[in-house]
Design a protein around this motif. Structure first.
Motif, PDB file in Angstrom:
ATOM      1  N   LYS A  23      16.698 -11.547 -14.040  1.00 23.20           N
ATOM      2  CA  LYS A  23      16.516 -12.905 -13.545  1.00 23.20           C
ATOM      3  C   LYS A  23      17.796 -13.723 -13.675  1.00 23.20           C
ATOM      4  CE  LYS A  23      11.914 -14.762 -13.766  1.00 23.20           C
ATOM      5  NZ  LYS A  23      10.927 -15.419 -14.579  1.00 23.20           N
ATOM      6  N   GLY A  24      18.108 -14.484 -12.640  1.00 24.58           N
ATOM      7  CA  GLY A  24      19.258 -15.380 -12.707  1.00 24.58           C
ATOM      8  C   GLY A  24      20.590 -14.745 -12.401  1.00 24.58           C
ATOM      9  N   THR A  25      20.639 -13.481 -12.062  1.00 24.34           N
ATOM     10  CA  THR A  25      21.904 -12.846 -11.735  1.00 24.34           C
ATOM     11  C   THR A  25      21.958 -12.536 -10.253  1.00 24.34           C
ATOM     12  OG1 THR A  25      21.060 -10.648 -12.211  1.00 24.34           O
ATOM     13  CG2 THR A  25      22.161 -11.806 -14.016  1.00 24.34           C
ATOM     14  N   ILE A  26      23.137 -12.351  -9.752  1.00 23.96           N
ATOM     15  CA  ILE A  26      23.349 -12.052  -8.348  1.00 23.96           C
ATOM     16  C   ILE A  26      23.882 -10.635  -8.241  1.00 23.96           C
ATOM     17  CG2 ILE A  26      24.628 -12.678  -6.281  1.00 23.96           C
ATOM     18  CD1 ILE A  26      24.849 -15.496  -7.450  1.00 23.96           C
ATOM     19  N   ASP A  27      23.263  -9.839  -7.398  1.00 26.72           N
ATOM     20  CA  ASP A  27      23.719  -8.479  -7.190  1.00 26.72           C
ATOM     21  C   ASP A  27      24.686  -8.486  -6.013  1.00 26.72           C
ATOM     22  OD1 ASP A  27      24.108  -5.804  -7.225  1.00 26.72           O
ATOM     23  OD2 ASP A  27      22.129  -5.255  -6.479  1.00 26.72           O
ATOM     24  N   LEU A  28      25.952  -8.250  -6.278  1.00 25.17           N
ATOM     25  CA  LEU A  28      26.975  -8.308  -5.241  1.00 25.17           C
ATOM     26  C   LEU A  28      26.935  -7.107  -4.310  1.00 25.17           C
ATOM     27  CD1 LEU A  28      29.954  -9.556  -7.395  1.00 25.17           C
ATOM     28  CD2 LEU A  28      28.479 -10.901  -5.914  1.00 25.17           C
ATOM     29  N   PHE A  29      26.298  -6.033  -4.734  1.00 18.78           N
ATOM     30  CA  PHE A  29      26.302  -4.806  -3.954  1.00 18.78           C
ATOM     31  C   PHE A  29      24.974  -4.544  -3.255  1.00 18.78           C
ATOM     32  CE2 PHE A  29      29.181  -4.322  -7.578  1.00 18.78           C
ATOM     33  CZ  PHE A  29      30.375  -4.220  -6.881  1.00 18.78           C
ATOM     34  N   SER A  30      24.095  -5.535  -3.189  1.00 19.86           N
ATOM     35  CA  SER A  30      22.771  -5.314  -2.628  1.00 19.86           C
ATOM     36  C   SER A  30      22.762  -5.330  -1.109  1.00 19.86           C
ATOM     37  CB  SER A  30      21.797  -6.365  -3.149  1.00 19.86           C
ATOM     38  OG  SER A  30      22.213  -7.642  -2.711  1.00 19.86           O
ATOM     39  N   GLY A  31      23.696  -6.039  -0.464  1.00 14.65           N
ATOM     40  CA  GLY A  31      23.717  -6.146   0.984  1.00 14.65           C
ATOM     41  C   GLY A  31      24.315  -4.934   1.645  1.00 14.65           C
ATOM     42  N   PRO A  32      24.327  -4.942   2.971  1.00 14.01           N
ATOM     43  CA  PRO A  32      24.943  -3.810   3.678  1.00 14.01           C
ATOM     44  C   PRO A  32      26.448  -3.793   3.441  1.00 14.01           C
ATOM     45  CG  PRO A  32      24.387  -5.567   5.205  1.00 14.01           C
ATOM     46  CD  PRO A  32      23.825  -5.955   3.871  1.00 14.01           C
ATOM     47  N   PRO A  33      27.036  -2.619   3.386  1.00 13.86           N
ATOM     48  CA  PRO A  33      28.483  -2.559   3.132  1.00 13.86           C
ATOM     49  C   PRO A  33      29.268  -3.177   4.293  1.00 13.86           C
ATOM     50  CG  PRO A  33      27.617  -0.394   3.687  1.00 13.86           C
ATOM     51  CD  PRO A  33      26.442  -1.308   3.562  1.00 13.86           C
ATOM     52  N   ILE A  34      30.329  -3.883   3.963  1.00 20.09           N
ATOM     53  CA  ILE A  34      31.171  -4.514   4.969  1.00 20.09           C
ATOM     54  C   ILE A  34      32.235  -3.518   5.403  1.00 20.09           C
ATOM     55  CG2 ILE A  34      32.776  -6.403   5.414  1.00 20.09           C
ATOM     56  CD1 ILE A  34      31.298  -7.954   3.207  1.00 20.09           C
ATOM     57  N   GLN A  35      32.317  -3.284   6.683  1.00 20.83           N
ATOM     58  CA  GLN A  35      33.296  -2.338   7.210  1.00 20.83           C
ATOM     59  C   GLN A  35      34.530  -3.105   7.677  1.00 20.83           C
ATOM     60  OE1 GLN A  35      33.067   0.970   7.196  1.00 20.83           O
ATOM     61  NE2 GLN A  35      31.088   0.833   6.174  1.00 20.83           N
ATOM     62  N   MET A  36      35.648  -2.889   7.016  1.00 20.46           N
ATOM     63  CA  MET A  36      36.905  -3.498   7.421  1.00 20.46           C
ATOM     64  C   MET A  36      37.598  -2.554   8.392  1.00 20.46           C
ATOM     65  SD  MET A  36      37.164  -6.396   5.959  1.00 20.46           S
ATOM     66  CE  MET A  36      38.867  -6.817   6.071  1.00 20.46           C
ATOM     67  N   PRO A  37      38.053  -3.066   9.523  1.00 18.48           N
ATOM     68  CA  PRO A  37      38.736  -2.178  10.461  1.00 18.48           C
ATOM     69  C   PRO A  37      40.051  -1.678   9.865  1.00 18.48           C
ATOM     70  CG  PRO A  37      38.845  -4.447  11.211  1.00 18.48           C
ATOM     71  CD  PRO A  37      37.978  -4.421  10.004  1.00 18.48           C
ATOM     72  N   SER A  38      40.266  -0.398   9.956  1.00 19.21           N
ATOM     73  CA  SER A  38      41.477   0.163   9.372  1.00 19.21           C
ATOM     74  C   SER A  38      42.662   0.048  10.332  1.00 19.21           C
ATOM     75  CB  SER A  38      41.253   1.620   8.987  1.00 19.21           C
ATOM     76  OG  SER A  38      40.867   2.358  10.135  1.00 19.21           O
ATOM     77  N   HIS A  39      42.385   0.020  11.631  1.00 23.35           N
ATOM     78  CA  HIS A  39      43.456  -0.091  12.616  1.00 23.35           C
ATOM     79  C   HIS A  39      43.067  -1.142  13.645  1.00 23.35           C
ATOM     80  CE1 HIS A  39      45.495   3.430  11.076  1.00 23.35           C
ATOM     81  NE2 HIS A  39      44.335   4.067  11.047  1.00 23.35           N
ATOM     82  N   PHE A  40      44.038  -1.982  13.980  1.00 24.43           N
ATOM     83  CA  PHE A  40      43.815  -3.001  14.994  1.00 24.43           C
ATOM     84  C   PHE A  40      44.458  -2.546  16.297  1.00 24.43           C
ATOM     85  CE2 PHE A  40      43.944  -5.443  10.996  1.00 24.43           C
ATOM     86  CZ  PHE A  40      42.674  -5.994  11.048  1.00 24.43           C
ATOM     87  N   SER A  41      43.952  -3.085  17.385  1.00 23.76           N
ATOM     88  CA  SER A  41      44.596  -2.794  18.660  1.00 23.76           C
ATOM     89  C   SER A  41      45.963  -3.470  18.663  1.00 23.76           C
ATOM     90  CB  SER A  41      43.734  -3.306  19.813  1.00 23.76           C
ATOM     91  OG  SER A  41      43.703  -4.723  19.795  1.00 23.76           O
ATOM     92  N   PRO A  42      46.915  -2.989  19.442  1.00 20.17           N
ATOM     93  CA  PRO A  42      48.255  -3.594  19.445  1.00 20.17           C
ATOM     94  C   PRO A  42      48.239  -5.082  19.786  1.00 20.17           C
ATOM     95  CG  PRO A  42      48.283  -1.493  20.597  1.00 20.17           C
ATOM     96  CD  PRO A  42      46.858  -1.790  20.265  1.00 20.17           C
ATOM     97  N   MET A  43      47.374  -5.506  20.698  1.00 24.05           N
ATOM     98  CA  MET A  43      47.293  -6.927  21.059  1.00 24.05           C
ATOM     99  C   MET A  43      46.746  -7.753  19.895  1.00 24.05           C
ATOM    100  SD  MET A  43      48.204  -7.380  24.303  1.00 24.05           S
ATOM    101  CE  MET A  43      47.278  -8.736  24.951  1.00 24.05           C
ATOM    102  N   ASP A  44      45.712  -7.212  19.227  1.00 16.69           N
ATOM    103  CA  ASP A  44      45.107  -7.914  18.103  1.00 16.69           C
ATOM    104  C   ASP A  44      46.090  -8.027  16.948  1.00 16.69           C
ATOM    105  OD1 ASP A  44      43.068  -9.237  16.768  1.00 16.69           O
ATOM    106  OD2 ASP A  44      42.306  -7.382  15.860  1.00 16.69           O
ATOM    107  N   ARG A  45      46.803  -6.936  16.681  1.00 12.40           N
ATOM    108  CA  ARG A  45      47.788  -6.948  15.599  1.00 12.40           C
ATOM    109  C   ARG A  45      48.900  -7.945  15.888  1.00 12.40           C
ATOM    110  NH1 ARG A  45      52.500  -5.186  13.704  1.00 12.40           N
ATOM    111  NH2 ARG A  45      52.589  -4.410  11.580  1.00 12.40           N
ATOM    112  N   GLU A  46      49.366  -7.974  17.121  1.00  6.96           N
ATOM    113  CA  GLU A  46      50.437  -8.901  17.494  1.00  6.96           C
ATOM    114  C   GLU A  46      49.979 -10.347  17.335  1.00  6.96           C
ATOM    115  OE1 GLU A  46      53.334  -9.896  21.292  1.00  6.96           O
ATOM    116  OE2 GLU A  46      52.084  -8.100  21.328  1.00  6.96           O
ATOM    117  N   ALA A  47      48.743 -10.634  17.708  1.00  2.00           N
ATOM    118  CA  ALA A  47      48.208 -11.986  17.558  1.00  2.00           C
ATOM    119  C   ALA A  47      48.131 -12.382  16.090  1.00  2.00           C
ATOM    120  CB  ALA A  47      46.830 -12.072  18.200  1.00  2.00           C
TER     121      ALA A  47
END
Length: 114
Positions: A23-47
């Protein structure tokens, strides 16, 4: 030193058994895992790089006063050698500076610095 390998089946059992939070604690790992893109498109990276460079150009390292009321209060507070002090400490130091025994021993007065 012996290094052992833990089978995956036991790891799943452990994580399932301890997935509840108390009770009273927050579980930081309970939600779905966040996927960080490992590679950006050249246009996105340039922006992103251009945005970084623009923000870097506009950095300000000067001292800025955000709250005028805090500045005014700080200027009125007593200080001893540049540091904030309590009013009783200031009174004691002023009394010590202007004590008659100190003036008679040295032969001249001491100018207080606040």
């Amino acid at each position: 030193m012996d290094v052992g390998v833990v089978p995956e089946s036991t790891m799943r059992d452990v994580s399932m058994n301890y997935s509840r939070t108390s009770k009273g604690t927050i579980d930081l790992f309970s939600g779905p895992p966040i996927q960080m893109p490992s590679h950006f498109s050249p246009m996105d990276r340039e922006a992103r790089v251009l945005r970084y460079r623009e923000k870097k150009k506009t950095r300000k390292f000067e001292k800025t006063i955000r709250y005028a009321s805090r500045k005014a209060y700080a200027e009125t507070r007593p200080r001893i050698k540049g540091r904030f002090a309590k009013r009783t400490d200031v009174d004691a130091e002023v009394d010590q500076m202007f004590s008659t025994s100190l003036i008679t021993e040295v032969g001249y007065g001491i100018v207080p610095s606040f």
